[in-house]
Write a protein that holds these residues in place. Structure first.
Motif, short mmCIF file in Angstrom:
data_model
loop_
_atom_site.label_atom_id
_atom_site.label_comp_id
_atom_site.label_asym_id
_atom_site.label_seq_id
_atom_site.Cartn_x
_atom_site.Cartn_y
_atom_site.Cartn_z
N UNK A 290 0.82 -1.20 0.00
CA UNK A 290 0.00 0.00 0.00
C UNK A 290 0.86 1.26 0.00
N UNK A 291 1.92 1.27 0.81
CA UNK A 291 2.82 2.42 0.84
C UNK A 291 3.45 2.65 -0.54
N UNK A 292 3.82 1.57 -1.21
CA UNK A 292 4.47 1.68 -2.51
C UNK A 292 3.48 1.98 -3.64
N UNK A 293 2.19 2.03 -3.33
CA UNK A 293 1.19 2.32 -4.34
C UNK A 293 0.85 1.14 -5.22
N UNK A 294 1.19 -0.06 -4.78
CA UNK A 294 0.87 -1.26 -5.54
C UNK A 294 -0.57 -1.69 -5.34
N UNK A 295 -1.19 -1.27 -4.26
CA UNK A 295 -2.57 -1.61 -3.98
C UNK A 295 -3.22 -0.44 -3.24
N UNK A 296 -4.54 -0.39 -3.29
CA UNK A 296 -5.27 0.66 -2.56
C UNK A 296 -5.47 0.24 -1.11
N UNK A 297 -5.65 1.18 -0.21
CA UNK A 297 -5.97 0.81 1.18
C UNK A 297 -7.24 -0.05 1.22
N UNK A 298 -7.32 -0.94 2.19
CA UNK A 298 -8.50 -1.78 2.32
C UNK A 298 -9.72 -0.96 2.70
N UNK A 299 -9.52 0.14 3.45
CA UNK A 299 -10.59 1.03 3.87
C UNK A 299 -10.15 2.47 3.69
N UNK A 300 -11.12 3.37 3.53
CA UNK A 300 -10.84 4.81 3.53
C UNK A 300 -11.91 5.49 4.36
N UNK A 301 -11.59 5.73 5.64
CA UNK A 301 -12.53 6.35 6.55
C UNK A 301 -11.96 7.58 7.24
N UNK A 302 -10.70 7.49 7.63
CA UNK A 302 -10.09 8.56 8.43
C UNK A 302 -10.07 9.88 7.66
N UNK A 303 -10.73 10.93 8.25
CA UNK A 303 -10.80 12.27 7.66
C UNK A 303 -11.39 12.26 6.24
N UNK A 304 -12.29 11.32 6.01
CA UNK A 304 -12.92 11.24 4.69
C UNK A 304 -14.38 11.72 4.71
N UNK A 305 -14.84 12.23 5.86
CA UNK A 305 -16.23 12.69 5.94
C UNK A 305 -16.38 13.73 7.02
#
Length: 309
Positions: A290-305
């Motif tokens: 994920x850090x290397x940009x090979x995959x997306x994060x499993x979740x996106x919640x933090x500071x997203x709403x």
């Protein structure tokens, strides 16, 4: 520029360009977007790390199943340690590894590799369902190329210098990385000329195999020169002595050091990691991807709403 000051993008300069996805057994791997975790299962009474914990057949099979449940893509089954010791006949080695291969193949589509250097063992294990032959002796028995060429299996070619199970005291290299790369390229050439296509070859620089700690550290910090060969690179750094000597830790306390070495290798292009501690390795691999940009994060919640979870 000091290594510590280099960005991850510069560390990855030697990473091979994107290549087609590989089919290994029943699974497909796109090594441009993922790293495969190979679990180690030794059916030996004197293995390097677990000292025989999975020597009994039922325990070996259970260990393979547990590794798959924990997220391993691959299980590597071995019946003979790399360390110096008495030779084991092909028949005795098959008594150890073949029942495990058969049982795991019946229960899972996980990639199965067999850690062997004997052509007779390789042939029987491929017939029983093994997908990969992991030869840690650098093709000491060149006939193993013929065995793999006559199948659909993949071959892992590893750098090591000594005859199997013999002592190689005080190894010396002028430039260990250059010499390991040259060795691997020569052995790859032999495998290609023997009929194994490039898409069924993997290379391994052989950390600690006929190398001291300084050699293995140099291979780790310059692994990009190995991955630049252009074939998927496997690294077996788990609980190795170079980790223990670097942080002054016994085998039972090398997890964090092993993970650190693994992550640095992935950042430089390693795409298969051979590890003993599967749950921890899988989590570290997914984070590194994920850090290397090979995959997306499993979740996106933090500071997203509007509400911070």
């Amino acid at each position: 520029m000091p290594l510590a000051a280099r960005s991850l993008s510069s560390l990855a300069e030697g990473v091979p360009r994107r290549r087609p996805a590989r089919r290994i057994g029943a699974r497909t791997f796109d090594f441009s977007t993922s790293v495969a975790v190979m679990a180690v299962v030794n059916r030996t009474p004197d293995s390097f790390y677990d000292r025989g914990r999975t020597f009994e057949l039922e325990r070996a099979v259970a260990a393979c199943e547990a590794a798959v449940t924990a997220g391993a893509d691959w299980v590597d089954i071995g019946g003979v340690p790399f360390a110096p010791g008495p030779a084991l006949s092909a028949a005795d080695e098959l008594d150890r590894v073949l029942p495990v291969v058969t049982a795991v193949r019946d229960r899972s589509d996980v990639v199965i590799s067999v850690d062997t250097f004997l052509p007779e063992v390789a042939r029987a294990c491929i017939a029983a369902g093994a997908d990969v032959i992991n030869d840690t002796t650098g093709l000491f028995h060149p006939e193993i190329v013929d065995v793999v060429a006559d199948s659909d299996a993949t071959l892992v070619i590893t750098h090591s210098l000594a005859a199997p199970r013999t002592v190689y005291p005080r190894p010396e290299y002028g430039d260990v990385v250059h010499e390991v790369a040259a060795f691997l390229e020569e052995r790859v050439g032999h495998a290609l000329s023997g009929g194994i296509p490039e898409e069924r070859l993997v290379i391994d620089p052989g950390h600690d195999l006929n190398k001291n700690t300084l050699h293995s550290l140099e291979l780790t910090r310059r692994l990009g020169e190995i991955t630049a060969i252009g074939l998927p690179t496997l690294v077996a750094v788990s609980n190795k002595d170079f980790v223990g000597e670097s942080i002054d830790a016994p085998k039972s306390e090398r997890l964090e050091g092993s993970i650190a070495a693994m992550v640095l290798c992935i950042a430089q292009g390693a795409r298969i990691v051979r590890m003993h501690n599967v749950p921890e390795a899988v989590a570290a691999v997914r984070m590194t991807e994920t850090i290397l940009g090979m995959r997306a994060p499993a979740l996106l919640r933090h500071n997203m709403g509007d509400v911070n979870d």
